[in-house]
Each structure stands twice: as C-alpha cells, then as structure tokens.
Design a protein around this motif. Sequence first.
Motif, short mmCIF file in Angstrom:
data_model
loop_
_atom_site.label_atom_id
_atom_site.label_comp_id
_atom_site.label_asym_id
_atom_site.label_seq_id
_atom_site.Cartn_x
_atom_site.Cartn_y
_atom_site.Cartn_z
N ASP A 91 0.83 -1.20 0.00
CA ASP A 91 0.00 0.00 0.00
C ASP A 91 0.87 1.26 0.00
OD1 ASP A 91 -2.37 -1.26 -0.38
OD2 ASP A 91 -3.28 -0.66 1.51
N TRP A 92 1.67 1.35 -1.04
CA TRP A 92 2.49 2.52 -1.31
C TRP A 92 1.61 3.64 -1.87
CZ3 TRP A 92 7.91 2.00 -0.94
CH2 TRP A 92 8.38 0.69 -0.79
N VAL A 93 0.76 3.29 -2.81
CA VAL A 93 -0.16 4.13 -3.57
C VAL A 93 0.54 4.87 -4.71
CG1 VAL A 93 -1.91 5.97 -3.51
CG2 VAL A 93 -1.77 4.33 -1.64
N ASP A 94 1.73 5.39 -4.50
CA ASP A 94 2.42 6.08 -5.60
C ASP A 94 3.82 5.52 -5.81
OD1 ASP A 94 3.81 7.23 -3.46
OD2 ASP A 94 3.96 9.16 -4.44
N GLU A 95 4.26 5.60 -7.06
CA GLU A 95 5.60 5.11 -7.39
C GLU A 95 6.70 5.99 -6.83
OE1 GLU A 95 6.27 2.94 -11.31
OE2 GLU A 95 4.62 4.35 -11.79
N ALA A 96 6.43 7.26 -6.61
CA ALA A 96 7.46 8.17 -6.09
C ALA A 96 7.94 7.71 -4.71
CB ALA A 96 6.93 9.59 -6.03
N THR A 97 7.05 7.17 -3.90
CA THR A 97 7.45 6.69 -2.57
C THR A 97 8.34 5.46 -2.70
OG1 THR A 97 5.42 7.59 -1.62
CG2 THR A 97 6.61 5.97 -0.30
N LEU A 98 7.99 4.56 -3.61
CA LEU A 98 8.85 3.40 -3.88
C LEU A 98 10.22 3.87 -4.35
CD1 LEU A 98 9.56 0.43 -4.35
CD2 LEU A 98 8.32 0.57 -6.54
N ASP A 99 10.26 4.80 -5.29
CA ASP A 99 11.54 5.31 -5.80
C ASP A 99 12.36 5.97 -4.70
OD1 ASP A 99 10.95 4.35 -8.33
OD2 ASP A 99 10.07 6.26 -8.99
N LEU A 100 11.69 6.70 -3.81
CA LEU A 100 12.38 7.34 -2.69
C LEU A 100 13.04 6.30 -1.78
CD1 LEU A 100 12.99 9.88 -0.94
CD2 LEU A 100 10.81 9.44 0.20
N LEU A 101 12.29 5.26 -1.42
CA LEU A 101 12.87 4.24 -0.54
C LEU A 101 13.93 3.41 -1.25
CD1 LEU A 101 10.05 2.95 1.83
CD2 LEU A 101 11.64 4.84 2.08
N LEU A 102 13.78 3.18 -2.54
CA LEU A 102 14.84 2.50 -3.29
C LEU A 102 16.12 3.32 -3.27
CD1 LEU A 102 12.89 1.12 -6.38
CD2 LEU A 102 14.21 -0.24 -4.73
N ALA A 103 16.00 4.63 -3.41
CA ALA A 103 17.17 5.51 -3.43
C ALA A 103 17.82 5.64 -2.06
CB ALA A 103 16.77 6.89 -3.96
N ARG A 104 17.01 5.61 -0.99
CA ARG A 104 17.54 5.88 0.35
C ARG A 104 17.96 4.63 1.12
NH1 ARG A 104 14.96 11.29 2.85
NH2 ARG A 104 16.43 10.79 4.51
N SER A 105 17.47 3.47 0.71
CA SER A 105 17.75 2.27 1.49
C SER A 105 18.90 1.47 0.88
CB SER A 105 16.51 1.39 1.62
OG SER A 105 16.07 0.96 0.35
N ARG A 106 19.63 0.79 1.75
CA ARG A 106 20.71 -0.09 1.30
C ARG A 106 20.14 -1.32 0.62
NH1 ARG A 106 22.09 1.79 6.29
NH2 ARG A 106 23.97 3.02 6.41
N GLN A 107 19.06 -1.87 1.19
CA GLN A 107 18.36 -3.02 0.63
C GLN A 107 16.89 -2.86 0.97
OE1 GLN A 107 19.68 -6.89 2.03
NE2 GLN A 107 18.01 -7.93 0.99
N LEU A 108 16.04 -3.03 -0.04
CA LEU A 108 14.59 -2.92 0.15
C LEU A 108 13.95 -4.25 -0.20
CD1 LEU A 108 12.07 -1.11 0.69
CD2 LEU A 108 12.08 -0.61 -1.77
N VAL A 109 13.15 -4.77 0.72
CA VAL A 109 12.37 -5.99 0.51
C VAL A 109 10.91 -5.55 0.60
CG1 VAL A 109 11.88 -8.33 1.30
CG2 VAL A 109 14.19 -7.36 1.60
N ALA A 110 10.18 -5.62 -0.53
CA ALA A 110 8.87 -4.97 -0.57
C ALA A 110 7.89 -5.72 -1.45
CB ALA A 110 9.05 -3.54 -1.10
N VAL A 111 6.61 -5.47 -1.17
CA VAL A 111 5.51 -6.06 -1.93
C VAL A 111 4.49 -4.98 -2.26
CG1 VAL A 111 5.79 -8.33 -0.87
CG2 VAL A 111 4.19 -6.69 0.15
#
Length: 169
Positions: A37-57
């Motif tokens: 329940d991200w709702v927008d791709e910008a939040t996914l892109d933000l966490l991809l850019a800021r995190s060392r490793q992202l595990v997400a659904v």
Amino acid sequence: MKLLLTTDTHVPRRARLLPEQLLSAVDAADVVFHAGDWVDEATLDLLLARSRQLVAVHGNNDGPALRARLPEVARAEVAGVRFAVVHETGGARGREERCERQFADTDVLVFGHSHIPWDTTSAGGLRLLNPGSPTDRRRQPDCTYMTATAQGGALTDVVLHRLPQRGRG
C-alpha cells in the motif's frame, strides 16, 4: 543488521510526505521491509534511493504500475533469519495458524493492511509483525513503524516506534 519495518504509507492519499523520523530510520537501516500500500511510485523510488536493501511487496491499494514492479510475496534471508513479506494475511482470528501453514519455511512474516501494530509468535515459532502505518493511524492512538535487529539467526530488539501526531503542540 539493523532493520526497519513499515507498511501502508498511502502517499499522497493519507499524507503528502513520509515523516522525517521514518526517513531517518530508513537511512540508518541495513534492510528496509515495506508490506505494501504505497499508492504512488514516487514513494517506492524514494525508498529504493535511500535504502541499502529494500524488501517490498504491493498492496491492495497499489495500481498496475506498482504491481508490475513489486511482487505479492517477497522473501529474504538476513543474518540467518528467513523473512517473508506480504500485504494481507486475512482476519486476526486464526492468523498465526493460517500463516504458519502458508509460510512454513519462514522465521518472520512482515505484513500490513490493517494499520494495527501486531507482534505475536505462532505455536510453531513463526513471528508475525505488522508495523502499523506511519501516515494513517486509523483507529490506533498513533502512527507507527518498527525497527529490529537480525544477527546470528535471531531477531532481537523489536521496537514499535510511535510518531508524533501532526498539529499537536
């Protein structure tokens, strides 16, 4: 390994931005788990850019673009701990037994959907964690997220963090 667990960010529907305290925790984490329940791709892109490793659904409120980028179930082994991430687990009644059957090869299941923090362990040893929501507390007193440590095949130091409510003095 320092872990951050979050879900149900619902940006921009429930909040325009993620809370700064959550983003600081993302920066400090070795692995970030997001249960949909991200709702927008910008939040996914933000966490991809800021995190060392992202595990997400993806979650039930995520549209085709997010569903194309994220699985329904994600798995990762971190410091000897076997994790699965899923958005929905069904109703609270019977959750431990149901999830234990479905995720038999898992040590920790991270889930979301309800916005209700949850930390239980099934009879067979599966730890179920729902970090709540950092942006939409619904019927809860606070918006929340979790941190934990994984090391030597064990999950320790699981902490539910409560975020200050906007507009409070």
